[in-house]
Write an enzyme that holds these catalytic residues in place. Structure first.
Site, PDB file in Angstrom:
ATOM      1  N   VAL A  95       0.840  -1.204   0.000  1.00 14.40           N
ATOM      2  CA  VAL A  95       0.000   0.000   0.000  1.00 14.40           C
ATOM      3  C   VAL A  95       0.872   1.249   0.000  1.00 14.40           C
ATOM      4  O   VAL A  95       0.586   2.228  -0.697  1.00 14.40           O
ATOM      5  CB  VAL A  95      -0.960   0.002   1.205  1.00 14.40           C
ATOM      6  N   TYR A  96       1.960   1.221   0.767  1.00 10.72           N
ATOM      7  CA  TYR A  96       2.896   2.347   0.775  1.00 10.72           C
ATOM      8  C   TYR A  96       3.464   2.571  -0.624  1.00 10.72           C
ATOM      9  O   TYR A  96       3.508   3.699  -1.122  1.00 10.72           O
ATOM     10  CB  TYR A  96       4.022   2.063   1.767  1.00 10.72           C
ATOM     11  N   ALA A  97       3.901   1.483  -1.277  1.00 16.90           N
ATOM     12  CA  ALA A  97       4.443   1.601  -2.630  1.00 16.90           C
ATOM     13  C   ALA A  97       3.396   2.157  -3.586  1.00 16.90           C
ATOM     14  O   ALA A  97       3.692   3.034  -4.404  1.00 16.90           O
ATOM     15  CB  ALA A  97       4.940   0.238  -3.119  1.00 16.90           C
TER      16      ALA A  97
END
Length: 268
Positions: free
Chosen positions: A153-155
């Site tokens: 999700v961060y990526a």
């Protein structure tokens, strides 16, 4: 933005980490600095600590809350303050496999890492365009370039920031506006956000990373990768090699895909 003196900078996530360091560096260059952060205690501590270097103020703002952005920006405007340099620095990471995320984790990560920089830029871009001058610096990530387990999700949030940020740069150029956009793609920075990460590639020191970002702003750099070779080698490798070879090289040789295995994050 080659001339920083007497201009005003707004830094989100400015009460700690590289945000705080950038605030100090900009004050020393003669800028007025406004920091936005969600931690009111850290804001007060940072303002008190850095006030000896120049004019600094802070606001407690949840950048994922559009109403708070709008209300606080109006307060600044009522005080006669205009934002010449916006540094979208605030960010969060969960550090779990995707299936371990809650819907709340996903929404909060996208709201802070992706939507907030867009809303902030939308808020202050109007004034910049009217004055035909300004600079927006978006802190994306090396994760904008490379997929990585335990940060899906961060990526995703940082891939979106990279695409949007560089598109905004091209739009300002196409519209012939004197508004510069710099996108920063840093590797892991030793600020506590990625505590526990183990990497064969050296983890960046906060002071040197912050200094490189400020220099990139002064030089009107379009994209800055930290370290510089990551952007070039990643793009070339992705273009030349099949995905199975790229996965082997990045995952096994460089060990990138295992860097988050020992992740602990900020201590609560």
């Amino acid at each position: 933005m080659k001339n920083l003196k007497d201009k005003t900078a707004l830094i989100t996530g400015g009460a700690s980490g590289i945000g705080k360091i950038m605030a100090r560096l900009l004050l020393k260059k003669g800028m007025k600095v406004i920091i936005w952060d969600i931690d009111n205690q850290k804001i007060n501590e940072t303002v008190n600590e850095l006030s000896t270097h120049g004019q600094i103020s802070g606001n407690c703002v949840d950048v994922s809350n559009k109403s708070q952005i709008e209300d606080t920006s109006k307060e600044l405007s009522n005080k006669g303050l205009q934002v010449d340099l916006l540094i979208n620095n605030a960010g969060i990471v969960v550090g779990e496999y995707f299936h371990q995320h809650s819907s709340s984790d996903i929404e909060k990560t996208i709201a802070i890492n992706t939507i907030a920089p867009m809303n902030l830029s939308l808020t202050f871009l109007e004034g910049m365009m009217e004055r035909n001058e300004g600079h927006i610096c978006n802190i994306a990530s090396s994760a904008s370039l490379v997929s990585n387990p335990k940060m899906a999700v961060y990526a995703a949030s940082k891939w979106a920031v990279f695409g949007w940020s560089d598109s905004l740069r091209l739009e300002m150029k196409q519209l012939k506006k004197n508004i510069k956009v710099t996108t920063i793609l840093p590797y892991y920075i030793d600020t506590g956000m990625f505590s526990g990460v183990q990497s064969k590639i050296p983890i960046l020191k906060p002071e040197s990373a912050a200094l490189s970002i400020i220099k990139a702003i002064e030089k009107n750099r379009k994209i800055l990768s930290l370290p510089g070779y990551i952007y070039r080698t990643t793009r070339i490798a992705q273009a030349l090699f099949p995905i199975h070879f790229f996965d082997w090289f990045v995952g096994q040789v460089l060990g990138i895909y295992k860097t988050m295995t020992t992740f602990t994050g900020h201590k609560k």
